[in-house]
Design a protein around this motif. Structure first.
Motif, PDB file in Angstrom:
ATOM      1  N   TYR A 149      60.764 -93.761 -63.742  1.00  0.00           N
ATOM      2  CA  TYR A 149      59.356 -93.383 -63.766  1.00  0.00           C
ATOM      3  C   TYR A 149      58.864 -93.376 -65.212  1.00  0.00           C
ATOM      4  N   TYR A 150      57.545 -93.408 -65.376  1.00  0.00           N
ATOM      5  CA  TYR A 150      56.932 -93.275 -66.691  1.00  0.00           C
ATOM      6  C   TYR A 150      56.284 -91.898 -66.796  1.00  0.00           C
ATOM      7  N   LEU A 151      56.540 -91.225 -67.917  1.00  0.00           N
ATOM      8  CA  LEU A 151      55.926 -89.944 -68.225  1.00  0.00           C
ATOM      9  C   LEU A 151      54.793 -90.175 -69.219  1.00  0.00           C
ATOM     10  N   LEU A 152      53.614 -89.628 -68.910  1.00  0.00           N
ATOM     11  CA  LEU A 152      52.424 -89.836 -69.731  1.00  0.00           C
ATOM     12  C   LEU A 152      51.854 -88.496 -70.170  1.00  0.00           C
ATOM     13  N   GLU A 153      51.275 -88.463 -71.352  1.00  0.00           N
ATOM     14  CA  GLU A 153      50.722 -87.222 -71.888  1.00  0.00           C
ATOM     15  C   GLU A 153      49.407 -86.840 -71.218  1.00  0.00           C
ATOM     16  N   ASN A 154      48.770 -87.780 -70.545  1.00  0.00           N
ATOM     17  CA  ASN A 154      47.511 -87.506 -69.858  1.00  0.00           C
ATOM     18  C   ASN A 154      47.771 -86.795 -68.537  1.00  0.00           C
ATOM     19  N   SER A 155      46.870 -85.919 -68.136  1.00  0.00           N
ATOM     20  CA  SER A 155      46.947 -85.321 -66.807  1.00  0.00           C
ATOM     21  C   SER A 155      46.517 -86.358 -65.776  1.00  0.00           C
ATOM     22  N   TYR A 156      46.828 -86.088 -64.505  1.00  0.00           N
ATOM     23  CA  TYR A 156      46.380 -87.007 -63.449  1.00  0.00           C
ATOM     24  C   TYR A 156      44.858 -87.095 -63.416  1.00  0.00           C
ATOM     25  N   LYS A 157      44.193 -85.971 -63.608  1.00  0.00           N
ATOM     26  CA  LYS A 157      42.724 -85.977 -63.583  1.00  0.00           C
ATOM     27  C   LYS A 157      42.164 -86.780 -64.747  1.00  0.00           C
ATOM     28  N   GLN A 158      42.750 -86.619 -65.936  1.00  0.00           N
ATOM     29  CA  GLN A 158      42.310 -87.409 -67.089  1.00  0.00           C
ATOM     30  C   GLN A 158      42.539 -88.893 -66.850  1.00  0.00           C
ATOM     31  N   ALA A 159      43.683 -89.229 -66.302  1.00  0.00           N
ATOM     32  CA  ALA A 159      43.981 -90.634 -66.026  1.00  0.00           C
ATOM     33  C   ALA A 159      42.949 -91.221 -65.062  1.00  0.00           C
ATOM     34  N   PHE A 160      42.603 -90.449 -64.047  1.00  0.00           N
ATOM     35  CA  PHE A 160      41.583 -90.895 -63.089  1.00  0.00           C
ATOM     36  C   PHE A 160      40.233 -91.090 -63.776  1.00  0.00           C
ATOM     37  N   GLN A 161      39.841 -90.132 -64.603  1.00  0.00           N
ATOM     38  CA  GLN A 161      38.550 -90.210 -65.276  1.00  0.00           C
ATOM     39  C   GLN A 161      38.485 -91.368 -66.267  1.00  0.00           C
ATOM     40  N   GLN A 162      39.643 -91.793 -66.769  1.00  0.00           N
ATOM     41  CA  GLN A 162      39.702 -92.925 -67.704  1.00  0.00           C
ATOM     42  C   GLN A 162      39.982 -94.234 -66.980  1.00  0.00           C
ATOM     43  N   ASN A 163      39.832 -94.234 -65.657  1.00  0.00           N
ATOM     44  CA  ASN A 163      40.126 -95.431 -64.866  1.00  0.00           C
ATOM     45  C   ASN A 163      41.535 -95.947 -65.128  1.00  0.00           C
ATOM     46  N   TYR A 164      42.447 -95.024 -65.429  1.00  0.00           N
ATOM     47  CA  TYR A 164      43.857 -95.342 -65.668  1.00  0.00           C
ATOM     48  C   TYR A 164      44.033 -96.328 -66.822  1.00  0.00           C
ATOM     49  N   GLN A 165      43.141 -96.279 -67.787  1.00  0.00           N
ATOM     50  CA  GLN A 165      43.206 -97.143 -68.964  1.00  0.00           C
ATOM     51  C   GLN A 165      43.394 -96.304 -70.222  1.00  0.00           C
ATOM     52  N   ASN A 166      44.002 -96.924 -71.231  1.00  0.00           N
ATOM     53  CA  ASN A 166      44.209 -96.280 -72.531  1.00  0.00           C
ATOM     54  C   ASN A 166      44.947 -94.947 -72.395  1.00  0.00           C
ATOM     55  N   LEU A 167      45.976 -94.946 -71.557  1.00  0.00           N
ATOM     56  CA  LEU A 167      46.784 -93.752 -71.369  1.00  0.00           C
ATOM     57  C   LEU A 167      47.851 -93.669 -72.457  1.00  0.00           C
ATOM     58  N   THR A 168      48.333 -92.469 -72.713  1.00  0.00           N
ATOM     59  CA  THR A 168      49.283 -92.241 -73.801  1.00  0.00           C
ATOM     60  C   THR A 168      50.668 -91.960 -73.241  1.00  0.00           C
ATOM     61  N   PRO A 169      51.601 -92.888 -73.416  1.00  0.00           N
ATOM     62  CA  PRO A 169      52.957 -92.633 -72.920  1.00  0.00           C
ATOM     63  C   PRO A 169      53.625 -91.522 -73.714  1.00  0.00           C
ATOM     64  N   ALA A 170      54.632 -90.903 -73.129  1.00  0.00           N
ATOM     65  CA  ALA A 170      55.319 -89.790 -73.780  1.00  0.00           C
ATOM     66  C   ALA A 170      56.319 -90.250 -74.829  1.00  0.00           C
ATOM     67  N   GLY A 171      56.414 -91.543 -75.060  1.00  0.00           N
ATOM     68  CA  GLY A 171      57.283 -92.089 -76.098  1.00  0.00           C
ATOM     69  C   GLY A 171      56.584 -93.220 -76.805  1.00  0.00           C
ATOM     70  N   TYR A 172      57.060 -93.534 -78.011  1.00  0.00           N
ATOM     71  CA  TYR A 172      56.405 -94.594 -78.778  1.00  0.00           C
ATOM     72  C   TYR A 172      57.378 -95.647 -79.290  1.00  0.00           C
ATOM     73  N   TYR A 173      58.593 -95.636 -78.773  1.00  0.00           N
ATOM     74  CA  TYR A 173      59.514 -96.753 -78.978  1.00  0.00           C
ATOM     75  C   TYR A 173      60.450 -96.815 -77.787  1.00  0.00           C
ATOM     76  N   LEU A 174      61.105 -97.963 -77.612  1.00  0.00           N
ATOM     77  CA  LEU A 174      62.033 -98.116 -76.493  1.00  0.00           C
ATOM     78  C   LEU A 174      63.148 -97.096 -76.646  1.00  0.00           C
ATOM     79  N   GLU A 175      63.355 -96.298 -75.603  1.00  0.00           N
ATOM     80  CA  GLU A 175      64.170 -95.096 -75.760  1.00  0.00           C
ATOM     81  C   GLU A 175      65.394 -95.079 -74.863  1.00  0.00           C
ATOM     82  N   ASP A 176      65.847 -96.230 -74.404  1.00  0.00           N
ATOM     83  CA  ASP A 176      66.963 -96.285 -73.473  1.00  0.00           C
ATOM     84  C   ASP A 176      68.180 -95.562 -74.043  1.00  0.00           C
TER      85      ASP A 176
END
Length: 458
Positions: A149-176
């Motif tokens: 799964y992907y973890l995002l810093e945005n809430s579900y409501k924020q993601a909806f209000q932003q049309n699921y665009q320009n969301l902020t992932p909880a990481g900023y480099y490949l973290e395997d």
């Protein structure tokens, strides 16, 4: 409790009497795998629902993602008045929902209101039918699913209000496997692990995955029905914990075109008389396995085209099947090879088959039912698998590929004699209509991709 997190009827009564449980979630999954149902007053659950079950509208097994009544189903429609089905609690699934306040949860079977038999089209019923065939041979199936799964810093409501665009992932480099990035997200993941443990689901590991903000959570294997139930519960827990914390997780199979897809790898083995029936002394490629192992693998591989929508049920599912992306694109097996659709791992009592085809968007009951049915047919008909492949399967263009679109997969499923004979013509017809409805919803939508491509340039 009979097992940590699980409740017997007597323990539930005690907790209700002590004021520790006030609500019972009575649930089942729709075709998408979403947990549906009711919240029931705990005392009323004991008085009535525990022994007599409860009702639900049968349109829930025909609805689309937006909960619209969809025409064209024989099972439920306006002409028949959208009546009720019956929800019958399986008390083996009764547990504390630790992430919710003073709440227990139970998974239900869906029964026909008149015949009181399992509704054949309900996802859990489809899996139980395959288990009946397995039990007739005095065998058990043990399984596990690995959800990414992907973890995002945005809430579900924020993601909806932003049309699921320009969301902020909880990481900023490949973290395997990166411990440091995992540490940054422990404020979410550790809470999930604790709640799951207290809700009867033993988490083995959690780790970063090969995407920005992507993670994987693995729970202990169990019998395949319990594993399916646990899959539903831990996915629900993860979403609701995220919602409460003001972040979000997505189980889309392909969240972003430039990021790795999210899978739900299935591990499976058959057991008989307390021993792994896959283990054996016969040399089979790089492993030692029994005839049952060989034939089960042969059937599982052969029938992928027959049941593909049960592994990959959405339009988005098929965006994941890209060469060099860790997702399988060809039908082949190999030993401990992550380019293979079927990866054989372990040895002796730990010998098992990992199918890497299902995405994180699959309904676990349907994906496990498809896997088990395919393997059992392999045993019944002694289907031999192809030769073990050694090397990069992505580069093996001669190998048969997985279906690459939902439309292609549904056409194969609809025409499959194996699917009709295994699940029943009624079930195949019902789910064909369901998948085609999903396809039509996409075909008639105008997407952002189209606007960006054609608005000015056409």
């Amino acid at each position: 409790m009979n097992k940590k997190g699980f409740l017997t009827q007597e323990e539930l009564e005690d907790k209700i009497g002590e004021g520790l449980i006030e609500t019972v979630v009575v649930g089942f999954t729709d075709h998408y795998g979403r947990l549906m149902g009711k919240r029931v007053d705990a005392e009323y659950f004991l008085e009535s629902v525990l022994t007599s079950g409860t009702h639900g509208c049968n349109y829930l097994l025909t609805t689309n993602m937006a909960m619209d009544p969809v025409p064209g189903y024989q099972y439920a429609n306006w002409e028949l008045g959208y009546g009720d089905f019956h929800l019958v609690p399986d008390l083996n699934t009764l547990r504390v929902a630790d992430w919710l306040e003073k709440t227990a949860l139970v998974i239900c079977d869906v029964h026909n209101e008149k015949s009181h038999l399992l509704e054949s089209i309900a996802p859990r019923s489809i899996l139980k039918k395959q288990l009946s065939a397995l039990e007739a041979d005095h065998m058990q199936c043990f399984a596990a699913s690995e959800l990414e799964y992907y973890l995002l810093e945005n809430s579900y409501k924020q993601a909806f209000q932003q049309n699921y665009q320009n969301l902020t992932p909880a990481g900023y480099y490949l973290e395997d496997y990166h411990i440091m990035q995992g540490t940054r997200n422990e404020k979410y993941t550790s809470v999930v692990r604790r709640h799951l443990k207290n809700s009867g689901i033993q988490v083995e590991t959690s780790k970063g995955e090969w995407g920005l903000g992507q993670h994987e959570l693995n729970v202990k294997y169990s019998d395949v029905l319990s594993m399916s139930d646990n899959h539903v519960v831990y996915k629900q827990c993860m979403k609701e914990v995220a919602d409460a914390m003001g972040v979000s997780v997505t189980f889309m199979a392909k969240f972003a075109s430039d990021q790795a897809g999210s899978s739900s790898h299935i591990h499976m083995s058959l057991w008989k008389d307390g021993e792994n029936a896959f283990a054996g002394d016969q040399e089979f490629g790089p492993v030692k396995g029994s005839d049952l192992f060989r034939w089960f693998l042969g059937g599982w591989i052969k029938h992928v085209p027959d049941v593909m929508p049960l592994y990959a049920p959405t339009i988005n599912s098929y965006k994941r099947f890209v060469d060099g992306s860790w997702a399988p694109t060809r039908l082949a097996w190999s030993y401990d090879n992550r380019t293979a659709g079927f990866r054989v791992v372990g040895s002796g009592a730990g010998l098992r088959i990992e199918c890497r085809i299902p995405g994180a968007d699959c309904n676990p009951y349907l994906a496990f039912a498809a896997s088990l049915a395919s393997g059992l047919d392999g045993i019944k008909n002694k289907i031999e698998p192809p030769e073990c492949f050694v090397g990069d399967i992505y580069a093996a263009a001669h190998l048969p590929r997985v279906p690459y679109t939902l439309a292609e997969a549904v056409t194969l499923f609809e025409g499959s004699e194996f699917a009709k004979n295994t699940f029943g013509s009624e079930v195949v017809k019902h789910y064909t209509h369901f998948f085609k409805t999903e396809q039509r919803a996409y075909d008639t939508s105008v997407t952002d991709w189209e606007r960006k491509r054609y608005f000015e340039q056409i």
